[in-house]
Design a protein around this motif. Structure first.
Motif, PDB file in Angstrom:
ATOM      1  N   GLY A  26      81.775  43.878  85.527  1.00 53.40           N
ATOM      2  CA  GLY A  26      82.737  42.859  85.918  1.00 53.40           C
ATOM      3  C   GLY A  26      82.211  41.448  85.726  1.00 53.40           C
ATOM      4  O   GLY A  26      81.012  41.195  85.627  1.00 53.40           O
ATOM      5  N   GLY A  27      83.159  40.500  85.675  1.00 50.49           N
ATOM      6  CA  GLY A  27      82.825  39.111  85.422  1.00 50.49           C
ATOM      7  C   GLY A  27      81.997  38.470  86.510  1.00 50.49           C
ATOM      8  O   GLY A  27      81.174  37.587  86.232  1.00 50.49           O
ATOM      9  N   LEU A  28      82.179  38.876  87.777  1.00 51.43           N
ATOM     10  CA  LEU A  28      81.411  38.259  88.860  1.00 51.43           C
ATOM     11  C   LEU A  28      79.919  38.578  88.742  1.00 51.43           C
ATOM     12  O   LEU A  28      79.071  37.706  88.975  1.00 51.43           O
ATOM     13  CB  LEU A  28      81.937  38.706  90.223  1.00 51.43           C
ATOM     14  N   GLU A  29      79.590  39.815  88.374  1.00 51.49           N
ATOM     15  CA  GLU A  29      78.177  40.154  88.191  1.00 51.49           C
ATOM     16  C   GLU A  29      77.588  39.361  87.028  1.00 51.49           C
ATOM     17  O   GLU A  29      76.426  38.927  87.080  1.00 51.49           O
ATOM     18  CB  GLU A  29      78.009  41.657  87.964  1.00 51.49           C
ATOM     19  N   LYS A  30      78.379  39.165  85.982  1.00 50.76           N
ATOM     20  CA  LYS A  30      77.914  38.377  84.841  1.00 50.76           C
ATOM     21  C   LYS A  30      77.624  36.937  85.266  1.00 50.76           C
ATOM     22  O   LYS A  30      76.619  36.336  84.864  1.00 50.76           O
ATOM     23  CB  LYS A  30      78.966  38.408  83.734  1.00 50.76           C
ATOM     24  N   GLU A  31      78.491  36.368  86.098  1.00 50.97           N
ATOM     25  CA  GLU A  31      78.274  35.001  86.568  1.00 50.97           C
ATOM     26  C   GLU A  31      77.085  34.924  87.519  1.00 50.97           C
ATOM     27  O   GLU A  31      76.362  33.922  87.545  1.00 50.97           O
ATOM     28  CB  GLU A  31      79.557  34.481  87.232  1.00 50.97           C
ATOM     29  N   ALA A  32      76.860  35.999  88.289  1.00 53.44           N
ATOM     30  CA  ALA A  32      75.680  36.033  89.150  1.00 53.44           C
ATOM     31  C   ALA A  32      74.410  36.057  88.305  1.00 53.44           C
ATOM     32  O   ALA A  32      73.433  35.364  88.613  1.00 53.44           O
ATOM     33  CB  ALA A  32      75.731  37.258  90.064  1.00 53.44           C
ATOM     34  N   ALA A  33      74.424  36.850  87.220  1.00 52.85           N
ATOM     35  CA  ALA A  33      73.262  36.907  86.331  1.00 52.85           C
ATOM     36  C   ALA A  33      72.965  35.530  85.742  1.00 52.85           C
ATOM     37  O   ALA A  33      71.799  35.135  85.605  1.00 52.85           O
ATOM     38  CB  ALA A  33      73.498  37.929  85.223  1.00 52.85           C
ATOM     39  N   LEU A  34      74.008  34.781  85.406  1.00 53.99           N
ATOM     40  CA  LEU A  34      73.811  33.424  84.894  1.00 53.99           C
ATOM     41  C   LEU A  34      73.119  32.548  85.937  1.00 53.99           C
ATOM     42  O   LEU A  34      72.206  31.778  85.610  1.00 53.99           O
ATOM     43  CB  LEU A  34      75.156  32.813  84.500  1.00 53.99           C
ATOM     44  N   CYS A  35      73.526  32.680  87.188  1.00 54.77           N
ATOM     45  CA  CYS A  35      72.895  31.902  88.263  1.00 54.77           C
ATOM     46  C   CYS A  35      71.420  32.265  88.407  1.00 54.77           C
ATOM     47  O   CYS A  35      70.564  31.385  88.534  1.00 54.77           O
ATOM     48  CB  CYS A  35      73.620  32.145  89.583  1.00 54.77           C
ATOM     49  N   PHE A  36      71.114  33.558  88.390  1.00 53.66           N
ATOM     50  CA  PHE A  36      69.726  33.990  88.509  1.00 53.66           C
ATOM     51  C   PHE A  36      68.904  33.496  87.319  1.00 53.66           C
ATOM     52  O   PHE A  36      67.752  33.106  87.460  1.00 53.66           O
ATOM     53  CB  PHE A  36      69.627  35.513  88.589  1.00 53.66           C
ATOM     54  N   GLU A  37      69.525  33.548  86.150  1.00 57.22           N
ATOM     55  CA  GLU A  37      68.833  33.153  84.922  1.00 57.22           C
ATOM     56  C   GLU A  37      68.403  31.696  84.954  1.00 57.22           C
ATOM     57  O   GLU A  37      67.318  31.339  84.474  1.00 57.22           O
ATOM     58  CB  GLU A  37      69.753  33.406  83.725  1.00 57.22           C
ATOM     59  N   LEU A  38      69.243  30.839  85.508  1.00 56.57           N
ATOM     60  CA  LEU A  38      68.969  29.407  85.492  1.00 56.57           C
ATOM     61  C   LEU A  38      68.286  28.898  86.756  1.00 56.57           C
ATOM     62  O   LEU A  38      67.879  27.739  86.804  1.00 56.57           O
ATOM     63  CB  LEU A  38      70.272  28.629  85.273  1.00 56.57           C
TER      64      LEU A  38
END
Length: 249
Positions: free
Chosen positions: A57-69
């Motif tokens: 899902g898109g929310l997990e993808k956006e969470a991964a972006l937050c962790f990445e940065l």
């Protein structure tokens, strides 16, 4: 069984897992369930983890972006471990993150799901088991992940993640910013002039070397300042750095 020693070992083991040699994906303990209605699956390409992170899902993808940065997070894993839940049913949290020798677990849920009793019970079970071994558990919703303009800024800054900026040339760019605030477009032009990637600007922001307004989208006209620049605090009252875009973890 959720023995304290066994649960801690599973969390640590999640970070021993390396990318699959063929796919480049760091597989979690729960395979991606493709083909489900209303649920897209993604592989988030992570430079921080040196492999793809599976997301449901898109929310997990956006969470991964937050962790990445997030400059404070060293590594993260998706579907990191399995534990026993209510009535013996297995639970797989969404993410585990590592900050040095400290770990935390993060679940990502649409806010509407938090009214469901089954979700409440699972989250309580995870939090209690992790609390017993001193590992915090965080629950993140679209409220934090999709907050604008932070989501737009994160997506723009991601363009600079893989850019190489030697210290000597970074110093030259930052010296110009220290003299007086500039704009993204102007600093980008200067980066190109000295042979850097145009996205060296975003890289410097990701490194926490630039300040910028965090209450407006990232554009070519976005003003930039140095971290130690003597700025007019009235004009820069809503300025911050990449550290201000972090999730409340």
């Amino acid at each position: 069984m959720n023995t304290q020693q066994g649960l801690a070992r599973r969390i640590h083991k999640a970070f021993d897992k390396k990318p699959d040699p063929e796919s480049g994906i760091i597989q979690g303990v729960r395979p991606l369930r493709q083909g489900q209605p209303h649920l897209r699956t993604f592989i988030f390409p992570s430079l921080k983890n040196r492999g793809g992170i599976p997301c449901e899902g898109g929310l997990e993808k956006e969470a991964a972006l937050c962790f990445e940065l997030d400059p404070t997070i060293d590594e993260y894993r998706g579907q990191p471990f399995k534990m026993e839940g209510p009535k013996g049913a297995p639970i797989v949290p969404d993410f585990a993150i590592r900050r040095g020798h400290f770990y935390a677990v993060v679940d990502v849920k649409p806010k509407g799901q938090l009214q469901r009793q089954s979700v409440v019970e699972r989250m309580r079970c995870i939090r209690q088991a992790l609390g017993a071994i001193g590992i915090p558990h965080y629950l993140i919703t679209e409220q934090e992940l999709q907050q604008q303009p932070w989501l737009q800024i994160r997506r723009r800054l991601r363009r600079g993640q893989g850019v190489k900026v030697p210290k000597s040339t970074a110093h030259r760019l930052l010296e110009r910013v220290r003299l007086a605030p500039t704009t993204v477009a102007e600093l980008r032009r200067q980066a190109i002039e000295i042979g850097l990637s145009p996205f060296a600007v975003e890289k410097l922001a990701l490194l926490g070397r630039l300040t910028f307004p965090i209450n407006a989208p990232w554009r070519e006209t976005t003003p930039l300042g140095g971290i130690d620049h003597e700025q007019n605090r009235i004009a820069t009252a809503n300025w911050g750095s990449v550290h201000d875009l972090r999730l409340p973890l």
